[in-house]
Motif scaffolding. Structure first.
Motif, PDB file in Angstrom:
ATOM      1  N   MET A   1       0.841  -1.191   0.000  1.00 29.91           N
ATOM      2  CA  MET A   1       0.000   0.000   0.000  1.00 29.91           C
ATOM      3  C   MET A   1       0.882   1.249   0.000  1.00 29.91           C
ATOM      4  N   ILE A   2       0.465   2.257  -0.741  1.00 31.65           N
ATOM      5  CA  ILE A   2       1.205   3.505  -0.848  1.00 31.65           C
ATOM      6  C   ILE A   2       0.582   4.567   0.052  1.00 31.65           C
ATOM      7  N   ARG A   3       1.431   5.287   0.764  1.00 29.91           N
ATOM      8  CA  ARG A   3       0.958   6.426   1.564  1.00 29.91           C
ATOM      9  C   ARG A   3       1.926   7.578   1.367  1.00 29.91           C
ATOM     10  N   ILE A   4       1.377   8.742   0.963  1.00 28.45           N
ATOM     11  CA  ILE A   4       2.172   9.953   0.810  1.00 28.45           C
ATOM     12  C   ILE A   4       1.840  10.874   1.974  1.00 28.45           C
ATOM     13  N   VAL A   5       2.804  11.141   2.815  1.00 27.71           N
ATOM     14  CA  VAL A   5       2.573  11.839   4.082  1.00 27.71           C
ATOM     15  C   VAL A   5       2.057  13.248   3.854  1.00 27.71           C
ATOM     16  N   ASN A   6       2.695  13.995   2.968  1.00 32.03           N
ATOM     17  CA  ASN A   6       2.358  15.406   2.774  1.00 32.03           C
ATOM     18  C   ASN A   6       1.401  15.628   1.606  1.00 32.03           C
ATOM     19  N   SER A   7       0.462  14.726   1.458  1.00 34.08           N
ATOM     20  CA  SER A   7      -0.527  14.868   0.395  1.00 34.08           C
ATOM     21  C   SER A   7      -1.775  14.090   0.774  1.00 34.08           C
ATOM     22  N   SER A   8      -2.925  14.676   0.523  1.00 33.88           N
ATOM     23  CA  SER A   8      -4.181  13.995   0.818  1.00 33.88           C
ATOM     24  C   SER A   8      -4.564  13.042  -0.309  1.00 33.88           C
ATOM     25  N   GLN A   9      -3.872  13.159  -1.444  1.00 30.12           N
ATOM     26  CA  GLN A   9      -4.170  12.326  -2.597  1.00 30.12           C
ATOM     27  C   GLN A   9      -2.905  11.660  -3.109  1.00 30.12           C
ATOM     28  N   GLY A  10      -3.064  10.518  -3.760  1.00 27.32           N
ATOM     29  CA  GLY A  10      -1.943   9.846  -4.381  1.00 27.32           C
ATOM     30  C   GLY A  10      -1.696  10.396  -5.776  1.00 27.32           C
ATOM     31  N   ILE A  11      -0.926   9.669  -6.541  1.00 31.59           N
ATOM     32  CA  ILE A  11      -0.661  10.049  -7.923  1.00 31.59           C
ATOM     33  C   ILE A  11      -1.760   9.472  -8.796  1.00 31.59           C
ATOM     34  N   PRO A  12      -2.393  10.270  -9.652  1.00 33.27           N
ATOM     35  CA  PRO A  12      -3.426   9.718 -10.548  1.00 33.27           C
ATOM     36  C   PRO A  12      -2.834   8.617 -11.423  1.00 33.27           C
ATOM     37  N   LEU A  13      -3.458   7.468 -11.394  1.00 36.24           N
ATOM     38  CA  LEU A  13      -2.950   6.334 -12.142  1.00 36.24           C
ATOM     39  C   LEU A  13      -2.886   6.639 -13.634  1.00 36.24           C
ATOM     40  N   ALA A  14      -3.808   7.455 -14.110  1.00 39.98           N
ATOM     41  CA  ALA A  14      -3.840   7.784 -15.536  1.00 39.98           C
ATOM     42  C   ALA A  14      -2.599   8.553 -15.983  1.00 39.98           C
ATOM     43  N   SER A  15      -1.884   9.156 -15.026  1.00 34.52           N
ATOM     44  CA  SER A  15      -0.690   9.920 -15.378  1.00 34.52           C
ATOM     45  C   SER A  15       0.544   9.040 -15.536  1.00 34.52           C
ATOM     46  N   LEU A  16       0.416   7.764 -15.188  1.00 31.51           N
ATOM     47  CA  LEU A  16       1.543   6.835 -15.255  1.00 31.51           C
ATOM     48  C   LEU A  16       1.382   5.898 -16.444  1.00 31.51           C
ATOM     49  N   HIS A  17       2.504   5.552 -17.050  1.00 30.59           N
ATOM     50  CA  HIS A  17       2.456   4.704 -18.233  1.00 30.59           C
ATOM     51  C   HIS A  17       3.563   3.652 -18.172  1.00 30.59           C
ATOM     52  N   GLY A  18       3.365   2.582 -18.908  1.00 26.32           N
ATOM     53  CA  GLY A  18       4.396   1.558 -19.051  1.00 26.32           C
ATOM     54  C   GLY A  18       4.815   0.957 -17.729  1.00 26.32           C
ATOM     55  N   VAL A  19       6.129   0.800 -17.559  1.00 23.30           N
ATOM     56  CA  VAL A  19       6.655   0.109 -16.379  1.00 23.30           C
ATOM     57  C   VAL A  19       6.404   0.914 -15.104  1.00 23.30           C
ATOM     58  N   HIS A  20       6.341   2.238 -15.198  1.00 18.82           N
ATOM     59  CA  HIS A  20       6.039   3.051 -14.015  1.00 18.82           C
ATOM     60  C   HIS A  20       4.652   2.700 -13.474  1.00 18.82           C
ATOM     61  N   ARG A  21       3.712   2.543 -14.354  1.00 20.29           N
ATOM     62  CA  ARG A  21       2.355   2.158 -13.948  1.00 20.29           C
ATOM     63  C   ARG A  21       2.362   0.762 -13.322  1.00 20.29           C
ATOM     64  N   ASP A  22       3.103  -0.162 -13.932  1.00 26.37           N
ATOM     65  CA  ASP A  22       3.182  -1.524 -13.407  1.00 26.37           C
ATOM     66  C   ASP A  22       3.768  -1.543 -11.994  1.00 26.37           C
ATOM     67  N   ILE A  23       4.860  -0.798 -11.805  1.00 30.56           N
ATOM     68  CA  ILE A  23       5.500  -0.758 -10.481  1.00 30.56           C
ATOM     69  C   ILE A  23       4.567  -0.122  -9.460  1.00 30.56           C
ATOM     70  N   TYR A  24       3.923   0.985  -9.848  1.00 28.69           N
ATOM     71  CA  TYR A  24       2.991   1.662  -8.949  1.00 28.69           C
ATOM     72  C   TYR A  24       1.894   0.704  -8.489  1.00 28.69           C
ATOM     73  N   MET A  25       1.337  -0.044  -9.398  1.00 23.50           N
ATOM     74  CA  MET A  25       0.248  -0.944  -9.058  1.00 23.50           C
ATOM     75  C   MET A  25       0.728  -2.068  -8.139  1.00 23.50           C
ATOM     76  N   GLU A  26       1.953  -2.525  -8.321  1.00 23.82           N
ATOM     77  CA  GLU A  26       2.500  -3.547  -7.429  1.00 23.82           C
ATOM     78  C   GLU A  26       2.737  -2.989  -6.026  1.00 23.82           C
ATOM     79  N   LEU A  27       3.242  -1.767  -5.955  1.00 20.40           N
ATOM     80  CA  LEU A  27       3.435  -1.123  -4.646  1.00 20.40           C
ATOM     81  C   LEU A  27       2.094  -0.929  -3.946  1.00 20.40           C
ATOM     82  N   GLU A  28       1.113  -0.458  -4.687  1.00 20.60           N
ATOM     83  CA  GLU A  28      -0.203  -0.181  -4.118  1.00 20.60           C
ATOM     84  C   GLU A  28      -0.903  -1.469  -3.665  1.00 20.60           C
ATOM     85  N   ALA A  29      -0.704  -2.557  -4.390  1.00 20.99           N
ATOM     86  CA  ALA A  29      -1.371  -3.821  -4.064  1.00 20.99           C
ATOM     87  C   ALA A  29      -0.677  -4.590  -2.941  1.00 20.99           C
ATOM     88  N   SER A  30       0.531  -4.174  -2.589  1.00 23.18           N
ATOM     89  CA  SER A  30       1.290  -4.899  -1.574  1.00 23.18           C
ATOM     90  C   SER A  30       0.684  -4.732  -0.185  1.00 23.18           C
TER      91      SER A  30
END
Length: 243
Positions: free
Chosen positions: A1-30
Protein backbone atom coordinates in the motif's frame (compact mmCIF):
# COMPACT_ATOMS: atom_id res chain seq x y z
CA UNK A 1 0.00 0.00 0.00
CA UNK A 2 1.20 3.51 -0.85
CA UNK A 3 0.96 6.43 1.56
CA UNK A 4 2.17 9.95 0.81
CA UNK A 5 2.57 11.84 4.08
CA UNK A 6 2.36 15.41 2.77
CA UNK A 7 -0.53 14.87 0.39
CA UNK A 8 -4.18 13.99 0.82
CA UNK A 9 -4.17 12.33 -2.60
CA UNK A 10 -1.94 9.85 -4.38
CA UNK A 11 -0.66 10.05 -7.92
CA UNK A 12 -3.43 9.72 -10.55
CA UNK A 13 -2.95 6.33 -12.14
CA UNK A 14 -3.84 7.78 -15.54
CA UNK A 15 -0.69 9.92 -15.38
CA UNK A 16 1.54 6.83 -15.26
CA UNK A 17 2.46 4.70 -18.23
CA UNK A 18 4.40 1.56 -19.05
CA UNK A 19 6.66 0.11 -16.38
CA UNK A 20 6.04 3.05 -14.02
CA UNK A 21 2.36 2.16 -13.95
CA UNK A 22 3.18 -1.52 -13.41
CA UNK A 23 5.50 -0.76 -10.48
CA UNK A 24 2.99 1.66 -8.95
CA UNK A 25 0.25 -0.94 -9.06
CA UNK A 26 2.50 -3.55 -7.43
CA UNK A 27 3.43 -1.12 -4.65
CA UNK A 28 -0.20 -0.18 -4.12
CA UNK A 29 -1.37 -3.82 -4.06
CA UNK A 30 1.29 -4.90 -1.57
CA UNK A 31 0.43 -5.65 2.05
CA UNK A 32 3.59 -3.77 2.96
CA UNK A 33 3.28 -0.03 3.58
CA UNK A 34 5.38 2.08 1.20
CA UNK A 35 5.43 5.54 2.79
CA UNK A 36 6.76 8.66 1.08
CA UNK A 37 7.22 12.22 2.28
CA UNK A 38 6.13 13.66 -1.07
CA UNK A 39 4.83 12.49 -4.43
CA UNK A 40 8.24 13.36 -5.88
CA UNK A 41 9.82 10.74 -3.63
CA UNK A 42 7.40 8.15 -4.96
CA UNK A 43 8.20 9.15 -8.55
CA UNK A 44 11.88 8.72 -7.69
CA UNK A 45 11.25 5.14 -6.56
CA UNK A 46 9.42 4.36 -9.79
CA UNK A 47 12.35 5.72 -11.80
CA UNK A 48 14.95 3.98 -9.63
CA UNK A 49 13.25 0.60 -9.97
CA UNK A 50 12.94 1.11 -13.73
CA UNK A 51 16.66 1.86 -13.86
CA UNK A 52 17.45 -1.32 -11.89
CA UNK A 53 15.51 -3.35 -14.45
CA UNK A 54 17.22 -1.56 -17.35
CA UNK A 55 20.66 -2.12 -15.82
CA UNK A 56 19.89 -5.83 -15.37
CA UNK A 57 18.97 -6.17 -19.05
CA UNK A 58 22.00 -4.11 -20.08
CA UNK A 59 24.26 -6.43 -18.10
CA UNK A 60 22.54 -9.43 -19.67
CA UNK A 61 23.44 -8.03 -23.11
CA UNK A 62 26.93 -6.82 -22.16
CA UNK A 63 28.79 -10.12 -22.74
CA UNK A 64 30.15 -10.09 -19.18
CA UNK A 65 30.82 -13.71 -18.20
CA UNK A 66 30.06 -15.68 -15.06
CA UNK A 67 33.23 -16.43 -13.10
CA UNK A 68 34.61 -17.29 -9.69
CA UNK A 69 37.04 -14.84 -8.09
CA UNK A 70 39.99 -17.02 -9.08
CA UNK A 71 39.21 -16.63 -12.77
CA UNK A 72 37.52 -13.23 -12.60
CA UNK A 73 38.48 -10.18 -14.62
CA UNK A 74 37.80 -6.43 -14.54
CA UNK A 75 39.06 -3.80 -16.97
CA UNK A 76 42.49 -2.84 -15.53
CA UNK A 77 42.10 0.69 -16.87
CA UNK A 78 39.54 1.24 -14.08
CA UNK A 79 40.02 -1.48 -11.46
CA UNK A 80 42.85 -3.13 -9.51
CA UNK A 81 42.46 -6.69 -8.22
CA UNK A 82 43.21 -7.23 -4.54
CA UNK A 83 42.67 -9.93 -1.93
CA UNK A 84 39.07 -8.86 -1.20
CA UNK A 85 37.88 -7.71 -4.60
CA UNK A 86 38.39 -5.07 -7.26
CA UNK A 87 39.36 -1.60 -6.07
CA UNK A 88 38.62 1.53 -8.07
CA UNK A 89 41.80 3.08 -9.46
CA UNK A 90 42.48 6.45 -7.79
CA UNK A 91 42.82 8.22 -11.14
CA UNK A 92 39.32 7.42 -12.47
CA UNK A 93 35.82 8.52 -11.54
CA UNK A 94 33.38 6.00 -10.03
CA UNK A 95 30.79 6.93 -12.67
CA UNK A 96 33.19 6.13 -15.51
CA UNK A 97 34.19 2.80 -13.97
CA UNK A 98 30.61 1.66 -13.43
CA UNK A 99 29.59 2.63 -16.96
CA UNK A 100 32.55 0.69 -18.35
CA UNK A 101 31.21 -2.57 -16.88
CA UNK A 102 28.10 -2.22 -19.02
CA UNK A 103 29.83 -0.80 -22.11
CA UNK A 104 32.77 -3.22 -22.22
CA UNK A 105 31.30 -6.30 -20.60
CA UNK A 106 33.57 -8.62 -22.60
CA UNK A 107 36.41 -7.46 -20.33
CA UNK A 108 34.61 -8.53 -17.17
CA UNK A 109 33.95 -11.80 -15.37
CA UNK A 110 32.27 -12.11 -11.96
CA UNK A 111 29.63 -14.08 -10.08
CA UNK A 112 25.97 -13.26 -9.46
CA UNK A 113 26.18 -11.33 -6.18
CA UNK A 114 28.78 -8.97 -7.66
CA UNK A 115 26.45 -8.58 -10.65
CA UNK A 116 23.60 -7.45 -8.40
CA UNK A 117 25.74 -4.84 -6.66
CA UNK A 118 26.96 -3.51 -10.02
CA UNK A 119 23.36 -3.33 -11.25
CA UNK A 120 22.40 -1.34 -8.15
CA UNK A 121 25.33 1.04 -8.68
CA UNK A 122 24.39 1.59 -12.33
CA UNK A 123 20.74 2.24 -11.43
CA UNK A 124 21.75 4.76 -8.79
CA UNK A 125 24.14 6.45 -11.23
CA UNK A 126 21.26 6.82 -13.68
CA UNK A 127 18.95 8.18 -10.96
CA UNK A 128 21.01 10.75 -9.03
CA UNK A 129 23.30 13.66 -9.87
CA UNK A 130 26.60 12.38 -11.25
CA UNK A 131 28.62 14.72 -9.05
CA UNK A 132 26.92 13.24 -5.99
CA UNK A 133 27.50 9.71 -7.24
CA UNK A 134 31.23 10.39 -7.60
CA UNK A 135 31.36 11.95 -4.15
CA UNK A 136 29.41 9.18 -2.43
CA UNK A 137 31.17 6.24 -4.05
CA UNK A 138 34.78 7.37 -4.26
CA UNK A 139 37.10 4.46 -3.46
CA UNK A 140 34.78 1.63 -4.52
CA UNK A 141 35.65 -1.96 -3.66
CA UNK A 142 33.59 -4.46 -5.62
CA UNK A 143 33.18 -8.19 -5.14
CA UNK A 144 30.41 -10.40 -3.82
CA UNK A 145 28.15 -8.37 -1.50
CA UNK A 146 30.84 -5.81 -0.66
CA UNK A 147 29.44 -2.34 -1.27
CA UNK A 148 29.73 1.23 -0.04
CA UNK A 149 27.43 2.06 2.91
CA UNK A 150 25.92 4.90 0.84
CA UNK A 151 24.43 2.32 -1.53
CA UNK A 152 22.23 1.43 1.46
CA UNK A 153 20.86 -2.00 0.50
CA UNK A 154 18.06 -3.28 2.74
CA UNK A 155 17.30 -7.02 2.89
CA UNK A 156 14.01 -8.10 4.44
CA UNK A 157 11.93 -11.25 4.77
CA UNK A 158 8.80 -11.48 2.64
CA UNK A 159 7.51 -12.93 -0.59
CA UNK A 160 5.72 -9.93 -2.09
CA UNK A 161 8.31 -9.06 -4.70
CA UNK A 162 8.22 -5.78 -6.61
CA UNK A 163 9.89 -5.18 -9.97
CA UNK A 164 13.42 -4.02 -9.27
CA UNK A 165 13.83 -6.15 -6.14
CA UNK A 166 16.70 -8.62 -5.89
CA UNK A 167 15.75 -12.13 -4.78
CA UNK A 168 17.68 -15.33 -4.13
CA UNK A 169 17.22 -18.84 -5.48
CA UNK A 170 18.90 -21.17 -2.95
CA UNK A 171 20.52 -24.41 -4.11
CA UNK A 172 21.15 -26.48 -0.94
CA UNK A 173 22.67 -29.52 -2.69
CA UNK A 174 25.02 -27.53 -4.94
CA UNK A 175 28.04 -29.25 -6.45
CA UNK A 176 30.36 -26.24 -6.49
CA UNK A 177 30.24 -23.39 -3.91
CA UNK A 178 29.77 -20.81 -6.67
CA UNK A 179 26.38 -22.42 -7.39
CA UNK A 180 25.13 -22.23 -3.81
CA UNK A 181 22.37 -20.12 -5.29
CA UNK A 182 21.48 -17.43 -7.80
CA UNK A 183 20.77 -13.79 -7.04
CA UNK A 184 18.27 -12.34 -9.49
CA UNK A 185 16.53 -9.07 -10.33
CA UNK A 186 12.73 -9.18 -10.52
CA UNK A 187 11.76 -8.00 -14.02
CA UNK A 188 8.04 -8.74 -13.85
CA UNK A 189 5.57 -11.43 -12.81
CA UNK A 190 7.57 -14.67 -12.88
CA UNK A 191 10.42 -13.06 -14.81
CA UNK A 192 13.95 -12.72 -13.40
CA UNK A 193 17.49 -11.94 -14.50
CA UNK A 194 20.32 -13.87 -12.90
CA UNK A 195 23.91 -13.42 -14.08
CA UNK A 196 25.16 -16.77 -15.37
CA UNK A 197 21.67 -18.15 -16.04
CA UNK A 198 19.96 -15.32 -17.89
CA UNK A 199 16.37 -14.08 -18.10
CA UNK A 200 14.13 -16.90 -16.89
CA UNK A 201 10.93 -17.73 -15.05
CA UNK A 202 11.16 -19.05 -11.49
CA UNK A 203 10.69 -22.70 -12.60
CA UNK A 204 13.40 -22.22 -15.24
CA UNK A 205 15.79 -20.72 -12.67
CA UNK A 206 15.19 -23.65 -10.35
CA UNK A 207 15.59 -26.18 -13.17
CA UNK A 208 18.92 -24.60 -14.16
CA UNK A 209 20.22 -24.74 -10.58
CA UNK A 210 19.08 -28.34 -10.24
CA UNK A 211 21.47 -29.30 -13.04
CA UNK A 212 24.30 -27.91 -10.89
CA UNK A 213 23.75 -30.16 -7.84
CA UNK A 214 26.11 -32.77 -6.45
CA UNK A 215 25.69 -36.43 -7.32
CA UNK A 216 22.87 -38.05 -5.34
CA UNK A 217 21.23 -34.70 -4.53
CA UNK A 218 17.72 -34.99 -3.14
CA UNK A 219 16.77 -31.37 -2.43
CA UNK A 220 15.60 -29.02 -5.16
CA UNK A 221 16.66 -25.42 -5.43
CA UNK A 222 13.97 -22.95 -4.35
CA UNK A 223 13.19 -19.24 -4.11
CA UNK A 224 13.82 -17.80 -0.65
CA UNK A 225 11.17 -15.62 0.96
CA UNK A 226 13.33 -12.50 1.10
CA UNK A 227 14.20 -9.50 -1.04
CA UNK A 228 16.85 -6.79 -1.21
CA UNK A 229 16.02 -3.17 -2.04
CA UNK A 230 17.69 0.23 -2.08
CA UNK A 231 16.82 2.86 0.51
CA UNK A 232 14.73 5.24 -1.58
CA UNK A 233 14.36 7.96 1.04
CA UNK A 234 18.11 8.23 1.53
CA UNK A 235 18.93 8.29 -2.20
CA UNK A 236 16.11 10.69 -3.10
CA UNK A 237 17.99 13.64 -1.60
CA UNK A 238 20.52 13.25 -4.42
CA UNK A 239 17.95 12.97 -7.22
CA UNK A 240 19.05 14.64 -10.42
CA UNK A 241 15.47 15.46 -11.41
CA UNK A 242 13.57 18.56 -10.36
CA UNK A 243 10.02 17.36 -9.67
Amino acid sequence: MIRIVNSSQGIPLASLHGVHRDIYMELEASNELFEYTTAAELFFELRLRENIMNAALDLHNSKAVFSSFQYSSFNPAYWVKGDRGYLLRPDVLPSEAIRDVFMNGHMYGFECSTAMVLIFYKAVLDSIRESDFNYLFNGLLVWNWSYDPDLFIITKRGEEFIRGDVVYFYNPDHKDPIWLGENAVVLGPNKFFGHGIGVKSAPEMIAALNTLRKEGATRSAYLLKQHSRLNVRYLFRFSKNIW
